[in-house]
Each structure stands twice: as C-alpha cells, then as structure tokens.
Design a protein around this motif. Structure first.
Motif, PDB file in Angstrom:
ATOM      1  N   ASN A 160      43.118 -14.737 -26.414  1.00 18.50           N
ATOM      2  CA  ASN A 160      42.079 -13.997 -25.679  1.00 18.50           C
ATOM      3  C   ASN A 160      42.158 -14.312 -24.187  1.00 18.50           C
ATOM      4  O   ASN A 160      42.020 -13.420 -23.338  1.00 18.50           O
ATOM      5  CB  ASN A 160      40.683 -14.380 -26.197  1.00 18.50           C
ATOM      6  N   LEU A 161      42.382 -15.575 -23.891  1.00 18.50           N
ATOM      7  CA  LEU A 161      42.453 -16.004 -22.490  1.00 18.50           C
ATOM      8  C   LEU A 161      43.688 -15.395 -21.803  1.00 18.50           C
ATOM      9  O   LEU A 161      43.606 -14.851 -20.700  1.00 18.50           O
ATOM     10  CB  LEU A 161      42.507 -17.536 -22.479  1.00 18.50           C
ATOM     11  N   LEU A 162      44.822 -15.472 -22.488  1.00 17.33           N
ATOM     12  CA  LEU A 162      46.056 -14.952 -21.894  1.00 17.33           C
ATOM     13  C   LEU A 162      45.980 -13.441 -21.694  1.00 17.33           C
ATOM     14  O   LEU A 162      46.453 -12.911 -20.686  1.00 17.33           O
ATOM     15  CB  LEU A 162      47.257 -15.319 -22.773  1.00 17.33           C
ATOM     16  N   ARG A 163      45.348 -12.753 -22.645  1.00 10.58           N
ATOM     17  CA  ARG A 163      45.227 -11.297 -22.511  1.00 10.58           C
ATOM     18  C   ARG A 163      44.387 -10.960 -21.271  1.00 10.58           C
ATOM     19  O   ARG A 163      44.753 -10.079 -20.483  1.00 10.58           O
ATOM     20  CB  ARG A 163      44.583 -10.692 -23.766  1.00 10.58           C
ATOM     21  N   ALA A 164      43.285 -11.680 -21.084  1.00 10.09           N
ATOM     22  CA  ALA A 164      42.444 -11.427 -19.906  1.00 10.09           C
ATOM     23  C   ALA A 164      43.219 -11.737 -18.624  1.00 10.09           C
ATOM     24  O   ALA A 164      43.119 -11.018 -17.625  1.00 10.09           O
ATOM     25  CB  ALA A 164      41.173 -12.274 -19.974  1.00 10.09           C
ATOM     26  N   MET A 165      44.014 -12.797 -18.651  1.00 12.83           N
ATOM     27  CA  MET A 165      44.798 -13.139 -17.455  1.00 12.83           C
ATOM     28  C   MET A 165      45.787 -12.030 -17.120  1.00 12.83           C
ATOM     29  O   MET A 165      45.910 -11.613 -15.968  1.00 12.83           O
ATOM     30  CB  MET A 165      45.571 -14.445 -17.692  1.00 12.83           C
ATOM     31  N   VAL A 166      46.494 -11.550 -18.149  1.00 13.94           N
ATOM     32  CA  VAL A 166      47.488 -10.497 -17.907  1.00 13.94           C
ATOM     33  C   VAL A 166      46.777  -9.240 -17.400  1.00 13.94           C
ATOM     34  O   VAL A 166      47.203  -8.624 -16.412  1.00 13.94           O
ATOM     35  CB  VAL A 166      48.299 -10.226 -19.194  1.00 13.94           C
TER      36      VAL A 166
END
Ligand code: UFG
Length: 327
Positions: free
Chosen positions: A99-105
């Motif tokens: 979830n965190l990586l998706r928001a970052m991307v």
C-alpha cells in the motif's frame, strides 16, 4: 527534506525521528499506535494516526503532504510471534508495504528506507555476516522483510524508486538525551528484561538455552545502539540519489546472553537473578554483522558501540521510566 516516517512512534522509529528533526528535516509520523506510543514522538514532528492497511488513508496522507522520502518502520517485528502467527507477517507486513509503495509510485516519491533484519540469515556460512551472505530467512518475520526487499528491487527497476534496505542486527540502548527508550507492552527483548529484573520489576531473567555451539552455550548477538542506527538512516537517505543500496548494520562484536547479564550486573550494581530455560524456537546460535560496506561507502562511524554505552543508556531510561512512557 519532507520525510514520512511510518512507525515513528515505535522504539527504533521514534529514535530516528528525533535524529531527523535534530538534523533539520521536516517529519510526518504515520502510526496506528498498535505497539507505539504517542509520547515517544518528538513534538517537532507532525503526528498522523492511521493504519497502512487502509489504502484510502495512505492515499490521503500522500495527497496532503509533498514527501521527498519515506522511512518505513511500521511492522510486526518479533521472530517468536511470527512462528506462532505467520499471517500477521506474511500478510500484514507485506500488504502494508505494498500500500505504501503504491502511494509512493502514484505520487512520484522516489526515496525509501526499509527497516530490514538480520533474520534473513538463518544459516550463515561466514561470521561476521556481510551483504554477500546467502539469504535464508529464519522465520515468517524474516521472510516478510525479504519479500519487501524484492518488491523494492522491482520498484527500482520499473519505477526508478531508490531504496536502502538496512538490515539491523539487535537494536538496543536508548537516546543519550534521556527522553526516549524501549517500551513494549509485552516485553520479549533481552536487555529490557534484564534491566526490569535489576529494577525488581521481575524476579529473574530466563536464559533461553545454554546448549548452543557458542563459547558459553548461550546465544551470541551483535547489539547496536539505536542512535547509531538512526545516524545510518540519515546517511543512507542522503546517499539514495547515487543509487539503491543494502547494508548490514551492527558493531561486528558478539556477546552471549550470559555476558550481557554479567555486564548489566556490573553497570547496575544489582545481582540480577538468572536461570536456564528451554531454547526459544527460531533463535539462531550466533548473529554478528559485517558492516564494513556502510562504513566505507557512507562513512558510518558508530558512537555508542561499547556495552557500557548500550546498556548504560538503556539503564538510564529504565530507571527513570520504570513504567515506560506512562511516567
Ligand atoms: N533471550 C533470552 N531470554 C529472554 C529474552 C531473550 O535468553 O528472556 C535471548 C534470545 O534467545 C536471544 C537473545 O537473548 O538469543 C536476544 O533476544 P531478543 O529477543 O532480544 O532479540 P532477537 O535476537 O530474538 O531479535 C531481535 C529483534 C528482531 C530482529 C533480530 C535480528 O527482535 O526483530 O533481533 O537479530 F530480527
């Protein structure tokens, strides 16, 4: 920089937040307070209560703040617990990171630091353990961190996200400023348990096995001061523009459980009753870090490597805060 720190109310996260704000960075802490403490968060940081498993909340967090980088501490972190409840680790730890990586991307945030672990090395062929060692996760906890390291590899290749995976050996000690330290609701870590025994809050410490293939039969670990860990994060954060990297972090010194108890007896002046118990499942005999790479590449120089500094700062914290952040 504007930095997001997930798990910034936890033991290691809160110490890193303190060093980040001391270094002049602007920090937002995102934490569900599942194991962390609101009081542990430096007042100069902004606090947002929330859970990484809520993808909508994570998106709003990134919509509202223009982050330059993310330090990800929020995690289930206990080897023993992961052997009993693997889905907390292989499920939550991994989906929360996704979830965190998706928001970052989605928000074009390109710098990431992962709290990784020495539990990647269950069958080391060489001691000390450097970054070339074969990865054999020792538990669902270690496996969850390995999966996240692999996610990061692909985020770098596909999206140009730059990351540092910092594999901590045994984080220990407390802020030398005396204002924060280790406070877990159900304490399982060796040094706090020893010091709670010294304070008379526990009757004795149980040594988990004395039949390991080590010099005195008890497990050997590499204890690294949490403030030295924090400095490694700051160095790594500023090096990311030169590329992703992975470092093993410890002092290169191993101490047995018995040696730790003896050192604590000297430092506290208390007798500290100890007894031998059964082995704890999932505990490897010896873990010592080879940290030459980060010293050479980033000039990391631990300031609090001695047992006097590690146990001494922890003792200062425990005797002034016998109930942790409650007092
Ligand atoms: N130990 C005892 N008695 C106790 C508690 C611990 O003998 O009451 C022993 C353990 O068996 C182990 C050593 O003390 O040999 C250290 O145990 P901790 O529980 O303090 O730490 P671990 O080595 O199990 O794990 C810690 C972190 C993990 C991380 C790991 C990496 O909790 O997140 O270090 O080395 F993965």
């Amino acid at each position: 920089m504007n930095i997001l720190v997930t798990g910034g109310a936890g033991y290691i996260g809160s110490h890193v937040v303190e060093e980040l704000v001391e270094a002049g960075e602007s920090v937002v802490v995102f934490d569900n307070l599942y194991t962390g403490h609101r009081e542990a968060v430096d007042p100069r940081a902004k606090f947002v209560l929330g859970d990484l498993n809520d993808a909508g909340a994570v998106k709003r967090l990134f919509d509202e703040h223009p982050f330059d980088g993310v330090l990800h501490f929020a995690s289930h972190t206990l080897v023993g617990e992961s052997m009993q409840q693997p889905f907390l680790y292989l499920g939550d730890n991994v989906t929360n990171a996704l979830n965190l990586l998706r928001a970052m991307v989605d928000h074009n945030v390109k710098r990431f630091i992962l709290s990784s672990t020495a539990n990647l090395f269950d069958a080391p062929e060489r001691m000390p353990i450097d970054e070339k060692e074969r990865i054999v996760p020792g538990s669902p906890y270690g496996e969850s961190k390995f999966i996240i390291e692999r996610l990061l590899y692909w985020m770098d290749r596909v999206h140009g996200l730059r990351y540092a995976a910092l594999r901590y050996f045994n984080a220990a000690g407390a802020s030398p400023r005396g204002n924060r330290g280790e406070d877990h609701l159900h304490e399982t870590h060796l040094i706090p348990l020893i010091l709670q025994t010294a304070l008379g809050l526990r009757e004795k410490i149980t040594i988990f096995g004395d039949d390991y293939p080590t010099r005195d039969g008890t497990c050997i670990r590499d204890y690294i001061h949490v403030t030295d860990l924090a400095q490694a994060h700051i160095l790594a954060l500023h090096a990311l523009d030169k590329g992703s990297r992975t470092y093993n972090l410890g002092n290169g010194l191993g101490y047995s459980v018995k040696e730790m108890i003896d050192a604590a007896r000297q430092i506290t002046g208390q007798p500290i009753k100890a007894e031998i118990g059964a082995r704890r499942p999932g505990d490897p005999a010896t873990l010592i870090a080879g940290s030459e790479t980060i010293k050479r590449e980033l000039g990391w120089a631990p300031e609090f490597a001695s047992l006097e500094a590690i146990i001494g700062t922890a003792w200062d914290w425990h005797r002034t805060h016998p109930k942790g952040y409650e007092v």
